[in-house]
Design a protein around this motif. Structure first.
Motif, PDB file in Angstrom:
ATOM      1  N   LEU A  27      -0.493  -7.676   8.855  1.00  0.00           N
ATOM      2  CA  LEU A  27      -1.427  -6.558   8.710  1.00  0.00           C
ATOM      3  C   LEU A  27      -1.462  -6.043   7.270  1.00  0.00           C
ATOM      4  O   LEU A  27      -2.414  -5.397   6.867  1.00  0.00           O
ATOM      5  N   TYR A  28      -0.410  -6.334   6.515  1.00  0.00           N
ATOM      6  CA  TYR A  28      -0.361  -5.954   5.104  1.00  0.00           C
ATOM      7  C   TYR A  28      -0.898  -7.046   4.174  1.00  0.00           C
ATOM      8  O   TYR A  28      -1.213  -6.751   3.014  1.00  0.00           O
ATOM      9  N   GLY A 199      -0.474  -2.390  -3.005  1.00  0.00           N
ATOM     10  CA  GLY A 199      -0.055  -2.465  -1.616  1.00  0.00           C
ATOM     11  C   GLY A 199      -1.195  -2.134  -0.676  1.00  0.00           C
ATOM     12  O   GLY A 199      -2.235  -1.610  -1.075  1.00  0.00           O
ATOM     13  N   ASN A 200      -1.001  -2.451   0.595  1.00  0.00           N
ATOM     14  CA  ASN A 200      -2.006  -2.252   1.619  1.00  0.00           C
ATOM     15  C   ASN A 200      -2.161  -0.768   1.966  1.00  0.00           C
ATOM     16  O   ASN A 200      -1.196  -0.005   1.923  1.00  0.00           O
ATOM     17  N   TRP A 201      -3.367  -0.378   2.341  1.00  0.00           N
ATOM     18  CA  TRP A 201      -3.659   1.030   2.609  1.00  0.00           C
ATOM     19  C   TRP A 201      -2.821   1.610   3.743  1.00  0.00           C
ATOM     20  O   TRP A 201      -2.481   2.796   3.743  1.00  0.00           O
ATOM     21  N   THR A 328      -4.515  -0.331  -3.194  1.00  0.00           N
ATOM     22  CA  THR A 328      -5.028   0.922  -2.626  1.00  0.00           C
ATOM     23  C   THR A 328      -5.098   1.969  -3.727  1.00  0.00           C
ATOM     24  O   THR A 328      -4.207   2.056  -4.574  1.00  0.00           O
ATOM     25  N   GLU A 329      -6.168   2.768  -3.691  1.00  0.00           N
ATOM     26  CA  GLU A 329      -6.278   3.886  -4.627  1.00  0.00           C
ATOM     27  C   GLU A 329      -5.978   5.171  -3.871  1.00  0.00           C
ATOM     28  O   GLU A 329      -6.455   5.374  -2.747  1.00  0.00           O
ATOM     29  N   ILE A 330      -5.196   6.039  -4.496  1.00  0.00           N
ATOM     30  CA  ILE A 330      -4.817   7.315  -3.900  1.00  0.00           C
ATOM     31  C   ILE A 330      -5.375   8.451  -4.736  1.00  0.00           C
ATOM     32  O   ILE A 330      -5.309   8.416  -5.972  1.00  0.00           O
ATOM     33  N   HIS A 331      -5.935   9.456  -4.085  1.00  0.00           N
ATOM     34  CA  HIS A 331      -6.390  10.675  -4.749  1.00  0.00           C
ATOM     35  C   HIS A 331      -5.534  11.823  -4.236  1.00  0.00           C
ATOM     36  O   HIS A 331      -5.498  12.085  -3.026  1.00  0.00           O
ATOM     37  N   HIS A 332      -4.846  12.495  -5.129  1.00  0.00           N
ATOM     38  CA  HIS A 332      -4.091  13.695  -4.778  1.00  0.00           C
ATOM     39  C   HIS A 332      -4.870  14.900  -5.283  1.00  0.00           C
ATOM     40  O   HIS A 332      -4.970  15.130  -6.497  1.00  0.00           O
ATOM     41  N   GLU A 371       5.210  -0.210  -3.094  1.00  0.00           N
ATOM     42  CA  GLU A 371       5.090  -1.506  -3.760  1.00  0.00           C
ATOM     43  C   GLU A 371       6.132  -2.486  -3.232  1.00  0.00           C
ATOM     44  O   GLU A 371       5.851  -3.666  -3.038  1.00  0.00           O
ATOM     45  N   ARG A 372       7.338  -1.993  -2.985  1.00  0.00           N
ATOM     46  CA  ARG A 372       8.395  -2.860  -2.468  1.00  0.00           C
ATOM     47  C   ARG A 372       8.077  -3.344  -1.055  1.00  0.00           C
ATOM     48  O   ARG A 372       8.411  -4.473  -0.682  1.00  0.00           O
TER      49      ARG A 372
END
Length: 428
Positions: A27-28, A199-201, A328-332, A371-372
């Motif tokens: 799934l990843y 990494g995967n979402w 994956t992109e993250i918005h904080h 990431e790991r």
């Protein structure tokens, strides 16, 4: 034989990769699964695209994505909110490249086709070349279905989907509680920082409902706070809980005393906020307002995951955007009090920077862990990711299922919704 290794036919339907207590590592890593997720999840369900404070006035807009498709979130002159595909109907060029702003119209820079705030085609250069073969009414920007709850804006390509409030279900009461962070003022998104991780979402989706990792991964953060805060955040063995709220949504309550920020205001003000309280009193705020604002500055005591792309996480919005199977992109997005005391909002910003900021003590450590996971997912050809923590103690609740705060109940909730959506289209 290792009883944790159960072979899976990767050519079979994706739903076989999700069991009640584990999910398959593919799934990843499986790019075909990722493509199916876009079609069957991100283009079929409600996706969070913004907060009303980000588009406060007529002509205000922001650009974002639904899945991998670029969209514009805009408020028209009648205050209606639209989510439009960012794609000219002529030759497909994007009509807006700014992250946010204010405009009267959207004009394609390639051939000058112009569109009104509601997406309707307003004009084309040299229309005589089309003679009578161009009906402007047939070529508006493509508009998605839009609904909102508690100031949060959602959009979908699926016109047949259930109403947003039905989709949110039991999560709505937690959204209402989260919005009390305004301390008596409306909440406002006051900016965000964006980053990508390899990494995967779904790795990040898991993280927001994962208390188990906190004392280990965030040891450096815990060493940077005062003793009282450190004790408050020692919640893995505490009285908190994780609850499956249905439809893939879940809540992880870490600090039960901070579920309702407007309750128990008579309790002592934490030492770390005594200076803030004094400054608010000097500004003329009465004691009730001081306590309400101070409580709000510290944030809620829970993380709320709304499947599939948004978390209301203690004191900020965490938005995930899938880029590729392994990116994956993250918005904080930091939350402040709209019209609230400047000193309180500065405290909010500093607290956000301390943990979530790019030089903070929290997010960089999280990112390395994600990431790991992705790197390790490439090891072995037929392995599973375990999600069975807290399963033995899981009990039925009024809204779904509940277990202790370090349980993986929220992850199981998300993956069961994943399984439902990925399976639903297979029989059609």
């Amino acid at each position: 034989m290792n009883n944790l290794i159960q072979a899976v036919n990767l050519d079979s339907c994706p739903s076989e990769r999700v069991l009640s207590d584990r999910v398959h590592t593919s799934l990843y890593t499986d790019a075909q699964v990722f493509d199916q997720e876009l079609e069957k999840i991100f283009y079929k369900t409600w996706i969070w695209v913004g907060h009303v404070s980000e588009i406060p006035d007529a002509g205000s807009y922001k650009t974002t994505y639904v899945g991998k498709q670029p969209v514009i979130v805009v408020r028209d002159r009648k205050q209606a909110i639209h989510v439009l595909l960012n794609r000219c109907r002529h030759r497909a060029a994007t009509v807006c490249e700014h992250k946010k702003g204010k405009t009267n119209s959207f004009v394609c820079p390639y051939h000058g086709w112009s569109y009104a705030l509601d997406g309707s085609l307003r004009g084309v250069p040299h229309p005589e070349s089309y003679a009578d073969r161009l009906d402007k009414g047939e070529h508006p920007l493509v508009s998605l279905r839009v609904e909102q709850y508690a100031g949060m804006i959602f959009a979908t390509f699926n016109d047949a989907i259930e109403p947003l409030e039905d989709f949110l279900g039991a999560a709505r009461k937690w959204m209402d509680l989260f919005m009390k962070q305004g301390g008596g003022y409306p909440i406002k998104v006051a900016g965000e920082h964006r980053f990508r991780f390899p990494g995967n979402w779904k790795i990040q989706l898991e993280n927001t409902t994962d208390a188990y990792h906190f004392p280990l991964v965030h040891k450096s953060f815990l060493s940077s706070v005062d003793k009282q805060t450190e004790e408050m955040l020692n919640f893995v063995g505490g009285s908190g809980y994780v609850e499956d709220l249905g439809n893939g949504h879940s809540v992880m309550v870490m600090i039960p005393d901070l579920i309702d920020l407007e309750a128990n205001l008579e309790l002592p003000i934490p030492a770390r906020f005594e200076e803030l309280a004094g400054q608010l009193r000097e500004e003329g705020h009465d004691e009730q307002a001081v306590r309400r604002i101070v409580r709000a500055v510290g944030g809620s005591g829970f993380n709320l995951n709304l499947f599939p792309n948004i978390a209301c996480s203690m004191a900020f919005f965490r938005v995930l955007q899938p880029i590729a199977v392994d990116e994956t992109e993250i918005h904080h997005a930091v939350i402040t009090m709209d019209g609230g005391p400047a000193v309180a909002n500065r405290y909010r910003l500093r607290l956000h920077e301390h943990f979530q900021g790019p030089m903070g003590f929290g997010t960089p450590d999280d990112s390395e862990a994600w990431e790991r996971v992705q790197k390790g997912a490439s090891a072995g050809t037929d392995l599973w990711v375990m999600l069975n923590r807290g399963l033995a103690g899981e009990q039925a609740s009024a809204d779904g299922l509940v277990s202790d705060v370090s349980a993986e109940t929220g992850m199981r909730a998300g993956y069961q919704q994943w399984k439902k959506m990925m399976s639903a289209q297979e029989t059609q």
